[in-house]
Design a protein around this motif. Structure first.
Motif, PDB file in Angstrom:
ATOM      1  N   ALA A 207      17.693  24.231  14.815  1.00 31.67           N
ATOM      2  CA  ALA A 207      17.264  25.287  14.757  1.00 31.67           C
ATOM      3  C   ALA A 207      16.736  25.895  13.444  1.00 31.67           C
ATOM      4  O   ALA A 207      15.601  26.286  13.316  1.00 31.67           O
ATOM      5  CB  ALA A 207      17.914  26.455  15.463  1.00 31.67           C
ATOM      6  N   ILE A 208      17.525  25.683  12.485  1.00 33.04           N
ATOM      7  CA  ILE A 208      17.373  25.676  11.137  1.00 33.04           C
ATOM      8  C   ILE A 208      16.290  25.094  10.665  1.00 33.04           C
ATOM      9  O   ILE A 208      15.204  25.357  10.020  1.00 33.04           O
ATOM     10  CB  ILE A 208      18.634  25.836  10.123  1.00 33.04           C
ATOM     11  N   GLY A 209      16.463  23.736  10.901  1.00 31.18           N
ATOM     12  CA  GLY A 209      15.184  22.795  10.444  1.00 31.18           C
ATOM     13  C   GLY A 209      14.118  23.072  11.021  1.00 31.18           C
ATOM     14  O   GLY A 209      12.947  22.747  10.433  1.00 31.18           O
ATOM     15  N   SER A 210      13.819  23.417  12.171  1.00 28.81           N
ATOM     16  CA  SER A 210      12.622  23.551  12.895  1.00 28.81           C
ATOM     17  C   SER A 210      12.015  24.799  12.332  1.00 28.81           C
ATOM     18  O   SER A 210      10.626  25.100  12.143  1.00 28.81           O
ATOM     19  CB  SER A 210      12.751  23.977  14.181  1.00 28.81           C
ATOM     20  N   GLN A 211      12.595  25.709  11.579  1.00 27.62           N
ATOM     21  CA  GLN A 211      11.978  26.704  11.011  1.00 27.62           C
ATOM     22  C   GLN A 211      11.438  26.601   9.365  1.00 27.62           C
ATOM     23  O   GLN A 211      10.641  27.275   8.642  1.00 27.62           O
ATOM     24  CB  GLN A 211      13.216  28.017  10.362  1.00 27.62           C
ATOM     25  N   PHE A 212      11.795  25.348   8.943  1.00 27.65           N
ATOM     26  CA  PHE A 212      11.513  24.922   7.565  1.00 27.65           C
ATOM     27  C   PHE A 212      10.673  23.718   7.548  1.00 27.65           C
ATOM     28  O   PHE A 212      10.080  22.965   6.693  1.00 27.65           O
ATOM     29  CB  PHE A 212      12.586  24.526   6.745  1.00 27.65           C
ATOM     30  N   THR A 213       9.905  23.139   8.854  1.00 25.62           N
ATOM     31  CA  THR A 213       9.259  21.970   9.003  1.00 25.62           C
ATOM     32  C   THR A 213       7.921  22.304   8.608  1.00 25.62           C
ATOM     33  O   THR A 213       7.423  23.503   9.135  1.00 25.62           O
ATOM     34  CB  THR A 213       9.579  21.389  10.264  1.00 25.62           C
ATOM     35  N   GLU A 214       6.980  21.404   8.193  1.00 25.44           N
ATOM     36  CA  GLU A 214       5.454  21.607   8.243  1.00 25.44           C
ATOM     37  C   GLU A 214       4.806  21.970   9.585  1.00 25.44           C
ATOM     38  O   GLU A 214       5.139  21.111  10.321  1.00 25.44           O
ATOM     39  CB  GLU A 214       4.866  20.529   7.388  1.00 25.44           C
ATOM     40  N   PRO A 215       4.034  22.803   9.698  1.00 21.46           N
ATOM     41  CA  PRO A 215       3.407  22.902  10.992  1.00 21.46           C
ATOM     42  C   PRO A 215       2.801  21.622  11.318  1.00 21.46           C
ATOM     43  O   PRO A 215       1.918  21.069  10.431  1.00 21.46           O
ATOM     44  CB  PRO A 215       2.440  23.986  11.197  1.00 21.46           C
TER      45      PRO A 215
ATOM     46  N   MET B 118      14.041  30.604  -1.500  1.00 25.09           N
ATOM     47  CA  MET B 118      14.604  29.513  -0.418  1.00 25.09           C
ATOM     48  C   MET B 118      15.883  29.946   0.183  1.00 25.09           C
ATOM     49  O   MET B 118      16.252  29.789   1.440  1.00 25.09           O
ATOM     50  CB  MET B 118      14.287  28.114  -0.856  1.00 25.09           C
ATOM     51  N   ASN B 119      16.718  30.139  -0.745  1.00 23.51           N
ATOM     52  CA  ASN B 119      18.186  30.548  -0.369  1.00 23.51           C
ATOM     53  C   ASN B 119      17.904  31.855   0.525  1.00 23.51           C
ATOM     54  O   ASN B 119      18.688  31.759   1.468  1.00 23.51           O
ATOM     55  CB  ASN B 119      18.933  30.853  -1.520  1.00 23.51           C
ATOM     56  N   GLY B 120      17.387  32.705   0.336  1.00 25.73           N
ATOM     57  CA  GLY B 120      17.018  33.894   1.385  1.00 25.73           C
ATOM     58  C   GLY B 120      16.491  33.576   2.345  1.00 25.73           C
ATOM     59  O   GLY B 120      17.033  33.894   3.512  1.00 25.73           O
ATOM     60  N   GLN B 121      15.702  32.652   2.398  1.00 28.12           N
ATOM     61  CA  GLN B 121      15.095  32.043   3.767  1.00 28.12           C
ATOM     62  C   GLN B 121      16.253  31.275   4.729  1.00 28.12           C
ATOM     63  O   GLN B 121      16.286  31.371   5.618  1.00 28.12           O
ATOM     64  CB  GLN B 121      13.886  31.234   3.444  1.00 28.12           C
ATOM     65  N   ILE B 122      16.898  30.603   3.998  1.00 30.62           N
ATOM     66  CA  ILE B 122      18.074  29.944   4.557  1.00 30.62           C
ATOM     67  C   ILE B 122      19.097  30.975   5.224  1.00 30.62           C
ATOM     68  O   ILE B 122      19.537  30.672   6.420  1.00 30.62           O
ATOM     69  CB  ILE B 122      18.830  28.625   3.651  1.00 30.62           C
ATOM     70  N   ILE B 123      19.531  31.909   4.235  1.00 27.93           N
ATOM     71  CA  ILE B 123      20.506  32.854   4.745  1.00 27.93           C
ATOM     72  C   ILE B 123      19.844  33.444   6.120  1.00 27.93           C
ATOM     73  O   ILE B 123      20.626  33.762   7.188  1.00 27.93           O
ATOM     74  CB  ILE B 123      20.917  33.826   3.833  1.00 27.93           C
ATOM     75  N   ARG B 124      18.483  34.093   6.005  1.00 30.25           N
ATOM     76  CA  ARG B 124      17.878  34.844   7.267  1.00 30.25           C
ATOM     77  C   ARG B 124      17.999  33.793   8.405  1.00 30.25           C
ATOM     78  O   ARG B 124      18.222  34.107   9.642  1.00 30.25           O
ATOM     79  CB  ARG B 124      16.617  35.186   6.816  1.00 30.25           C
ATOM     80  N   ALA B 125      17.501  32.314   8.111  1.00 29.73           N
ATOM     81  CA  ALA B 125      17.729  31.391   9.188  1.00 29.73           C
ATOM     82  C   ALA B 125      19.040  31.137   9.949  1.00 29.73           C
ATOM     83  O   ALA B 125      19.254  31.249  11.285  1.00 29.73           O
ATOM     84  CB  ALA B 125      17.194  30.005   8.790  1.00 29.73           C
ATOM     85  N   VAL B 126      19.997  31.354   9.029  1.00 31.74           N
ATOM     86  CA  VAL B 126      21.280  31.193   9.787  1.00 31.74           C
ATOM     87  C   VAL B 126      21.791  32.488  10.404  1.00 31.74           C
ATOM     88  O   VAL B 126      22.259  32.243  11.539  1.00 31.74           O
ATOM     89  CB  VAL B 126      22.543  30.981   8.400  1.00 31.74           C
ATOM     90  N   HIS B 127      21.460  33.849   9.785  1.00 36.43           N
ATOM     91  CA  HIS B 127      21.810  34.820  10.588  1.00 36.43           C
ATOM     92  C   HIS B 127      21.112  34.942  12.023  1.00 36.43           C
ATOM     93  O   HIS B 127      21.595  35.473  12.968  1.00 36.43           O
ATOM     94  CB  HIS B 127      20.989  36.147   9.778  1.00 36.43           C
ATOM     95  N   ARG B 128      19.874  34.153  12.040  1.00 36.24           N
ATOM     96  CA  ARG B 128      19.112  34.318  13.476  1.00 36.24           C
ATOM     97  C   ARG B 128      19.865  33.355  14.375  1.00 36.24           C
ATOM     98  O   ARG B 128      19.387  33.333  15.705  1.00 36.24           O
ATOM     99  CB  ARG B 128      17.693  33.984  13.375  1.00 36.24           C
ATOM    100  N   LEU B 129      20.757  32.465  14.070  1.00 35.60           N
ATOM    101  CA  LEU B 129      21.412  31.684  14.995  1.00 35.60           C
ATOM    102  C   LEU B 129      22.314  32.313  15.891  1.00 35.60           C
ATOM    103  O   LEU B 129      22.975  33.395  15.487  1.00 35.60           O
ATOM    104  CB  LEU B 129      22.316  30.885  14.304  1.00 35.60           C
TER     105      LEU B 129
END
Length: 183
Positions: free
Chosen positions: A158-166, A105-116
């Motif tokens: 933007a980060i939250g939208s990457q982690f919400t349930e479809p 999850m930490n890796g996913q968050i780091i990647r999400a922050v990078h995509r900003l």
């Protein structure tokens, strides 16, 4: 403030400056150069530190402007921007991670922050990671406080939208529902 007074404060600020430089540059070598250049500039211009201004915020501002100048110079030299290396962030140990799931999850968050976008990423790093107030971040970036709030809000969304349930897939509707829609 004198250069001697600032040089006495610098050692305590170096870890935070380096961490910020690493996050905005994405490269250990660039971060080291960035912090070194920012410290030299700060010491040369210590007399410009306004009374009442936090030295750390002022140094964050110098790091940020130095990085932007470096990016502009690189773009002029070769037309390409910096590359982000996700493996670099994985080398930084997170003592709070207790399980492989948390590590993933930490890796996913780091990647999400990078995509900003850069502007949103820098505001997020200053406020959420470095703990600066909105006002301090606005001073560092030399933008209105409303801009900081807006960028931070958009970054969080933007980060939250990457982690919400479809959303559940639409269910098949009966004939009565089709009549309401007009099909």
């Amino acid at each position: 403030m004198t250069a001697a007074e600032l040089s006495a404060l610098l050692p305590a600020m170096l870890p935070r400056l380096w961490r910020f430089a690493l996050r905005i540059s994405g490269n250990r070598h660039d971060a080291e150069d960035l912090v070194q250049c920012a410290c030299v500039r700060a010491l040369e211009r210590a007399h410009q530190l306004a009374p009442g201004t936090a030295p750390l915020s002022w140094l964050f501002s110098i790091v940020q402007s130095t990085w932007l100048n470096e990016l502009r110079a690189r773009n002029v030299r070769n037309g390409a921007g910096p590359e982000w290396d996700d493996r670099l962030m994985e080398t930084i140990a997170d003592p709070a991670a207790k399980s492989p799931e948390q590590h993933a999850m930490n890796g996913q968050i780091i990647r999400a922050v990078h995509r900003l976008p850069d502007a949103q990423r820098v505001v997020l790093l200053l406020v959420a990671v470095e703990g600066l107030s909105y006002s301090e971040a606005a001073d560092v970036l030399q933008v209105p406080i409303g801009t900081v709030m807006s960028r931070l809000s958009r970054a969080r969304q933007a980060i939250g939208s990457q982690f919400t349930e479809p959303e559940d897939e639409p269910r098949a509707t009966g004939g009565a529902d089709r009549e309401k829609i007009g099909t």
